[in-house]
Design an enzyme around this catalytic site. Structure first.
Site, PDB file in Angstrom:
ATOM      1  N   LYS A  13       0.938   8.918   0.931  1.00  0.00           N
ATOM      2  CA  LYS A  13       0.836   8.373   2.324  1.00  0.00           C
ATOM      3  C   LYS A  13       1.906   7.117   2.551  1.00  0.00           C
ATOM      4  O   LYS A  13       2.882   7.170   3.363  1.00  0.00           O
ATOM      5  CB  LYS A  13      -0.352   8.050   2.754  1.00  0.00           C
ATOM      6  CG  LYS A  13      -1.392   9.135   2.854  1.00  0.00           C
ATOM      7  CD  LYS A  13      -2.981   8.576   3.123  1.00  0.00           C
ATOM      8  CE  LYS A  13      -3.369   7.444   2.214  1.00  0.00           C
ATOM      9  NZ  LYS A  13      -3.873   7.948   1.009  1.00  0.00           N
ATOM     10  N   ARG A  88     -10.093   5.539   8.034  1.00  0.00           N
ATOM     11  CA  ARG A  88     -10.703   6.003   6.802  1.00  0.00           C
ATOM     12  C   ARG A  88     -12.122   6.434   6.743  1.00  0.00           C
ATOM     13  O   ARG A  88     -12.749   6.665   5.893  1.00  0.00           O
ATOM     14  CB  ARG A  88     -10.498   4.503   5.863  1.00  0.00           C
ATOM     15  CG  ARG A  88      -9.632   4.730   4.876  1.00  0.00           C
ATOM     16  CD  ARG A  88      -9.255   4.930   3.854  1.00  0.00           C
ATOM     17  NE  ARG A  88      -8.945   4.311   2.474  1.00  0.00           N
ATOM     18  CZ  ARG A  88      -7.737   3.778   2.360  1.00  0.00           C
ATOM     19  NH1 ARG A  88      -6.823   3.404   3.158  1.00  0.00           N
ATOM     20  NH2 ARG A  88      -7.623   3.448   0.753  1.00  0.00           N
ATOM     21  N   ARG A 127       1.857   4.968 -10.750  1.00  0.00           N
ATOM     22  CA  ARG A 127       2.463   4.291  -9.639  1.00  0.00           C
ATOM     23  C   ARG A 127       2.625   2.652 -10.127  1.00  0.00           C
ATOM     24  O   ARG A 127       2.009   1.967 -10.859  1.00  0.00           O
ATOM     25  CB  ARG A 127       1.176   4.131  -8.513  1.00  0.00           C
ATOM     26  CG  ARG A 127       1.698   3.107  -7.445  1.00  0.00           C
ATOM     27  CD  ARG A 127       1.015   3.444  -5.963  1.00  0.00           C
ATOM     28  NE  ARG A 127      -0.391   3.223  -6.127  1.00  0.00           N
ATOM     29  CZ  ARG A 127      -1.152   3.692  -4.977  1.00  0.00           C
ATOM     30  NH1 ARG A 127      -0.380   4.210  -3.990  1.00  0.00           N
ATOM     31  NH2 ARG A 127      -2.452   3.646  -5.116  1.00  0.00           N
ATOM     32  N   ARG A 160      -0.896  -1.913  -9.771  1.00  0.00           N
ATOM     33  CA  ARG A 160      -2.316  -2.189  -8.746  1.00  0.00           C
ATOM     34  C   ARG A 160      -3.564  -2.104  -9.701  1.00  0.00           C
ATOM     35  O   ARG A 160      -3.750  -1.414 -10.336  1.00  0.00           O
ATOM     36  CB  ARG A 160      -2.380  -1.394  -7.634  1.00  0.00           C
ATOM     37  CG  ARG A 160      -1.316  -1.699  -6.577  1.00  0.00           C
ATOM     38  CD  ARG A 160      -1.438  -0.825  -5.375  1.00  0.00           C
ATOM     39  NE  ARG A 160      -3.043  -0.209  -5.090  1.00  0.00           N
ATOM     40  CZ  ARG A 160      -2.967   0.608  -4.102  1.00  0.00           C
ATOM     41  NH1 ARG A 160      -1.899   0.776  -3.288  1.00  0.00           N
ATOM     42  NH2 ARG A 160      -4.374   0.845  -3.416  1.00  0.00           N
ATOM     43  N   ARG A 171     -12.497   5.461  -5.567  1.00  0.00           N
ATOM     44  CA  ARG A 171     -11.839   5.840  -4.526  1.00  0.00           C
ATOM     45  C   ARG A 171     -11.881   7.218  -4.051  1.00  0.00           C
ATOM     46  O   ARG A 171     -12.157   7.490  -2.980  1.00  0.00           O
ATOM     47  CB  ARG A 171     -10.572   5.121  -4.685  1.00  0.00           C
ATOM     48  CG  ARG A 171     -10.383   3.547  -4.902  1.00  0.00           C
ATOM     49  CD  ARG A 171      -9.220   3.012  -5.234  1.00  0.00           C
ATOM     50  NE  ARG A 171      -8.059   3.389  -4.663  1.00  0.00           N
ATOM     51  CZ  ARG A 171      -6.609   3.479  -5.191  1.00  0.00           C
ATOM     52  NH1 ARG A 171      -6.426   3.465  -6.355  1.00  0.00           N
ATOM     53  NH2 ARG A 171      -5.959   3.658  -4.445  1.00  0.00           N
TER      54      ARG A 171
HETATM   55  P1  ADP Z   1      -0.955   6.588  -1.435  1.00  0.00           P
HETATM   56  O1  ADP Z   1      -0.066   5.668  -0.137  1.00  0.00           O
HETATM   57  O2  ADP Z   1      -1.154   7.904  -0.794  1.00  0.00           O
HETATM   58  O3  ADP Z   1      -1.777   6.196  -2.025  1.00  0.00           O
HETATM   59  P2  ADP Z   1       1.898   6.497  -2.534  1.00  0.00           P
HETATM   60  O4  ADP Z   1       2.693   6.636  -1.396  1.00  0.00           O
HETATM   61  O5  ADP Z   1       1.615   5.229  -3.176  1.00  0.00           O
HETATM   62  O6  ADP Z   1       0.329   7.163  -2.136  1.00  0.00           O
HETATM   63  O7  ADP Z   1       2.253   7.423  -3.825  1.00  0.00           O
HETATM   64  C1  ADP Z   1       1.414   7.342  -5.056  1.00  0.00           C
HETATM   65  C2  ADP Z   1       2.415   7.419  -6.220  1.00  0.00           C
HETATM   66  O8  ADP Z   1       2.997   8.886  -6.158  1.00  0.00           O
HETATM   67  C3  ADP Z   1       3.489   6.623  -6.200  1.00  0.00           C
HETATM   68  O9  ADP Z   1       3.985   5.978  -7.468  1.00  0.00           O
HETATM   69  C4  ADP Z   1       4.766   7.486  -5.469  1.00  0.00           C
HETATM   70  O10 ADP Z   1       5.882   7.109  -5.887  1.00  0.00           O
HETATM   71  C5  ADP Z   1       4.362   8.964  -6.067  1.00  0.00           C
HETATM   72  N1  ADP Z   1       4.524   9.680  -5.069  1.00  0.00           N
HETATM   73  C6  ADP Z   1       4.348  10.027  -3.750  1.00  0.00           C
HETATM   74  N2  ADP Z   1       4.600  11.028  -3.470  1.00  0.00           N
HETATM   75  C7  ADP Z   1       5.146  11.891  -4.176  1.00  0.00           C
HETATM   76  C8  ADP Z   1       5.555  13.210  -4.772  1.00  0.00           C
HETATM   77  N3  ADP Z   1       5.656  13.817  -3.412  1.00  0.00           N
HETATM   78  N4  ADP Z   1       5.786  13.529  -5.655  1.00  0.00           N
HETATM   79  C9  ADP Z   1       5.515  12.779  -6.889  1.00  0.00           C
HETATM   80  N5  ADP Z   1       5.166  11.676  -6.774  1.00  0.00           N
HETATM   81  C10 ADP Z   1       5.075  11.093  -5.681  1.00  0.00           C
HETATM   82  P1  AMP Z   2      -4.690   1.757   0.128  1.00  0.00           P
HETATM   83  O1  AMP Z   2      -3.557   0.838  -0.110  1.00  0.00           O
HETATM   84  O2  AMP Z   2      -4.709   2.516   1.247  1.00  0.00           O
HETATM   85  O3  AMP Z   2      -4.672   2.476  -1.129  1.00  0.00           O
HETATM   86  O4  AMP Z   2      -5.910   0.708   0.032  1.00  0.00           O
HETATM   87  C1  AMP Z   2      -6.238  -0.075  -0.994  1.00  0.00           C
HETATM   88  C2  AMP Z   2      -7.763  -0.589  -0.549  1.00  0.00           C
HETATM   89  O5  AMP Z   2      -7.714  -1.459   0.599  1.00  0.00           O
HETATM   90  C3  AMP Z   2      -8.941   0.399  -0.301  1.00  0.00           C
HETATM   91  O6  AMP Z   2      -9.477   1.041  -1.606  1.00  0.00           O
HETATM   92  C4  AMP Z   2     -10.011  -0.408   0.381  1.00  0.00           C
HETATM   93  O7  AMP Z   2     -10.624  -1.172  -0.389  1.00  0.00           O
HETATM   94  C5  AMP Z   2      -9.187  -1.307   1.118  1.00  0.00           C
HETATM   95  N1  AMP Z   2      -8.524  -0.613   2.488  1.00  0.00           N
HETATM   96  C6  AMP Z   2      -7.439  -0.099   3.063  1.00  0.00           C
HETATM   97  N2  AMP Z   2      -7.392   0.546   4.136  1.00  0.00           N
HETATM   98  C7  AMP Z   2      -8.848   0.577   4.520  1.00  0.00           C
HETATM   99  C8  AMP Z   2      -9.452   0.929   5.642  1.00  0.00           C
HETATM  100  N3  AMP Z   2      -9.013   1.659   6.711  1.00  0.00           N
HETATM  101  N4  AMP Z   2     -10.768   0.816   5.801  1.00  0.00           N
HETATM  102  C9  AMP Z   2     -11.455   0.053   4.887  1.00  0.00           C
HETATM  103  N5  AMP Z   2     -10.870  -0.397   3.601  1.00  0.00           N
HETATM  104  C10 AMP Z   2      -9.574  -0.385   3.491  1.00  0.00           C
END
Ligand code: ADP
Ligand code: AMP
Length: 227
Positions: A13, A88, A127, A160, A171
């Site tokens: 995302k 969420r 990541r 992270r 999660r």
């Molecule tokens: P989210 O925001 O949904 O938690 P991220 O955008 O942070 O996910 O992506 C999670 C990890 O996967 C990151 O390390 C990113 O570089 C990698 N990633 C994202 N999209 C893809 C994809 N289509 N193919 C392979 N790796 C990806």
């Molecule tokens: P994310 O960066 O989206 O993976 O979010 C990391 C963490 O932030 C989540 O696991 C939650 O603890 C908190 N968080 C992010 N967005 C929300 C939301 N919309 N509602 C509640 N907690 C959130």
């Protein structure tokens, strides 16, 4: 263009939201990123959010909704936004409708990025994020040219805390119970655009943009944005 991106943790995302924000010229708004920034500055918000984030739980709705309401009220959100990580749960989805109604607008689409558990776990475990500018990489799928160093700003890359295996499991559980119903919420409203998130990063971006065009969300947003 006013979009929300949905999908399990690690599906991509944030990666897609950054690209879509640049493509449509609108801010990428990530609640997770807002909490992480608040935490790095040790603000009361960040310190309050920390215990939920570390446990893989959702930060309470009143806090999160207040944050989003304030953010969407800023001038740069008036032409559009890509929301990542919000809503969420159903309470947040309904609150978002209220917030947008209050400013006289609505969403163009909700994009659900779909991938299996094995894929998202691999993506989460590899990541790496820049401590300075927040840019996101993957050790295998999107590696920085120099390991551990951000090519954008030179900052140090880190893993992270909540990408540790134990937290990841929680999660994913929270996602299934609380967030998956949000997908159905938008499907019923006829606003859902589902894309295959298993493909590589560029392909996913292209398929989101083309699905939005097919659903007329792109065309509709142009006159809207010019008003
Ligand atoms: P989210 O925001 O949904 O938690 P991220 O955008 O942070 O996910 O992506 C999670 C990890 O996967 C990151 O390390 C990113 O570089 C990698 N990633 C994202 N999209 C893809 C994809 N289509 N193919 C392979 N790796 C990806
Ligand atoms: P994310 O960066 O989206 O993976 O979010 C990391 C963490 O932030 C989540 O696991 C939650 O603890 C908190 N968080 C992010 N967005 C929300 C939301 N919309 N509602 C509640 N907690 C959130």
């Amino acid at each position: 263009m006013r979009l929300v991106l949905l999908g399990p943790p690690g599906v991509g995302k944030g990666t897609q939201a950054t690209r879509l924000g640049a493509h449509f010229g609108v801010p990428h708004i990530s609640t997770g990123e807002m909490f992480r920034e608040a935490l790095s500055q040790k603000t009361p918000l960040g310190l309050a959010a920390k215990k939920y984030m570390d446990a893989g739980k959702l930060v309470p709705d009143d806090v999160t909704i207040g944050l989003v309401r304030e953010r969407l009220g800023r001038p740069d959100s008036s032409r559009g936004f890509v929301l990542d990580g919000f809503p969420r749960n159903l309470v947040q989805a309904r609150a978002l409708e209220d917030v947008l109604r209050d400013v006289g607008t609505r969403l163009d689409a909700a994009v659900s990025i779909e991938a299996g558990e094995e894929t998202v776990v691999r993506r989460l475990s590899g990541r790496r994020q820049c401590r300075q500018c927040g840019a996101v990489y993957h050790v295998e799928f999107n590696p920085p040219p120099e390991p551990g160093k951000c090519p954008v700003c030179g900052g140090a890359l880190y893993q992270r805390d909540d990408d540790r295996e134990e937290t990841v499991r929680e999660r994913l559980r929270v996602y299934a119970v609380e967030t998956e119903p949000v997908i159905e919420f938008y499907r019923r409203k006829g606003m859902l655009v589902a894309v295959d998130g298993e493909r590589d990063i560029d392909e996913v971006t292209a398929s989101i943009i083309s699905a939005l065009k097919e659903g007329n969300a792109v065309e509709e947003s142009v006159p809207d944005g010019d008003m």
